[in-house]
Design an enzyme around this catalytic site. Sequence first.
Site, PDB file in Angstrom:
ATOM      1  N   CYS A   1      14.316 -10.636  -3.097  1.00 50.04           N
ATOM      2  CA  CYS A   1      14.871 -10.328  -4.424  1.00 50.04           C
ATOM      3  C   CYS A   1      13.902  -9.608  -5.333  1.00 50.04           C
ATOM      4  O   CYS A   1      13.509 -10.127  -6.382  1.00 50.04           O
ATOM      5  CB  CYS A   1      15.334 -11.621  -5.074  1.00 50.04           C
ATOM      6  SG  CYS A   1      16.521 -12.465  -4.033  1.00 50.04           S
TER       7      CYS A   1
ATOM      8  N   TYR B   1       0.814  -1.223   0.000  1.00 49.06           N
ATOM      9  CA  TYR B   1       0.000   0.000   0.000  1.00 49.06           C
ATOM     10  C   TYR B   1       0.845   1.271   0.000  1.00 49.06           C
ATOM     11  O   TYR B   1       0.299   2.362   0.137  1.00 49.06           O
ATOM     12  CB  TYR B   1      -0.893   0.072   1.248  1.00 49.06           C
ATOM     13  CG  TYR B   1      -1.626  -1.188   1.600  1.00 49.06           C
ATOM     14  CD1 TYR B   1      -2.638  -1.686   0.778  1.00 49.06           C
ATOM     15  CD2 TYR B   1      -1.324  -1.887   2.762  1.00 49.06           C
ATOM     16  CE1 TYR B   1      -3.317  -2.842   1.106  1.00 49.06           C
ATOM     17  CE2 TYR B   1      -2.001  -3.045   3.104  1.00 49.06           C
ATOM     18  CZ  TYR B   1      -2.997  -3.516   2.271  1.00 49.06           C
ATOM     19  OH  TYR B   1      -3.670  -4.662   2.607  1.00 49.06           O
TER      20      TYR B   1
END
Length: 421
Positions: A346, A318
């Site tokens: 990653c 968000y």
Amino acid sequence: MDHFLYRDGRLFAEDVALDTIAAEIGTPFYCYSAATLTRHFGLFDEALEGLDHLVCFAMKSLSNVAVLKLLGDLGAGVDVVSGGEYARARAAGIPGERIVFSGVGKTRDEMAQALEGGLRQFNVESEPELLVLDAVARSMGRRAPITLRVNPDVDAQTHEKIATGRKEDKFGVPLARARDIYAQAAILEGIEVVGIDVHIGSQLTSLAPFEAAYGKIARLTEELRADGHDIRRLDLGGGLGIPYIRDNEMPPLPSDYGAMVHRTLGHLGCEIEIEPGRLISGNAGVLVSRVLYVKEGEDRTFLILDAGMNDLARPAMYGAWHDVVPLVEPAAGTPRRPVDIVGPVCESGDTFARARDMPPLAAGDLVAFRSAGAYGAVMSSEYNSRPLVPEVLVRGDHSAVIRARPTFDDMIKRDIVPSWL
Ligand code: LLP
């Protein structure tokens, strides 16, 4: 107010220094304060004093059974949204009559589970769901107590992904259709209408959208009563926001919220339920993490932590802002400089904060993400095969692991390699 404060330069959870927990169980970990949970539940309970009411903790925000037991022992009910949450609530000893079942996609199995085990009411979100619930209840020789969740078409003025009360959102039935659906519900043998439900969104920082929605609910209550329905219970949902300590934003207090509920709905003589999640659990928890590396990029400095987006998803999901503080209190006047706070996962989305002004930190130092009690541990995953973060509960000078860190073996043994492979 919470109970995570510096004492003699060390960050404590109540009477327990967070660095001692880190030394015992390693990092990252979530830590919750029982006193803060208790205090925040009490604020809502007091705010509704004078009204027949039940505070149903939205356990989607924090669903550890120990936390549920703590709140249940204080008299809290819970708002559940799945069979799994229902089972957790019961495991925590919450009686059926204090469990409300929300959610836009309940399955037949979930309906049967709650009817069998007992519940206060289902908050029904559509006509097809109403018909399925009727059939399930009748097949069990039961009547299902329900409210209908209405969509008041009010903009909660919150983050796009957590606004739920506009007509384009998937939740509830349109206000204009409500009377027809109540008429239909009234003649279903497996259904007992008990009230109305509304929930317009999460992290609201103003009372105005609540007041607009509740005004519409008050009018609907009168209309439905005139139609002959016994509307005796109003579930007002959750959604009151918390300060994430940015720009000094100050959401309304539970007492202001309670006064508004008294003002807009008090005259109806209904039992009032509310479903706060974040305000009870948000500032009752921190995520403690260790700095792995400080990496000097070309024109930025990266603080690489051992917590990642799989442990606390809100910033990646968000763009949420969490205050990050060192466990060792910086001396007054310590210069700060902007750093990017990132995790080890990653992908670039694994970024907690960009250009955040931080005091000097070095590899090995510990930091805490504040306001991480709500929608923290519950939204974590094992992405990158990183075991779920443990949870610790503190009360006074007691602390206990309330969910242990799984071993790699625990994690791997859930996978099944078929014999034909
Ligand atoms: N009742 C219903 C029906 C809900 O859908 C929710 C939250 C609540 C109560 C509790 O709302 P609260 O008082 O916690 O604002 N993962 C997002 C928040 C999702 C909220 C979903 N529904 C986040 O991390 O911000």
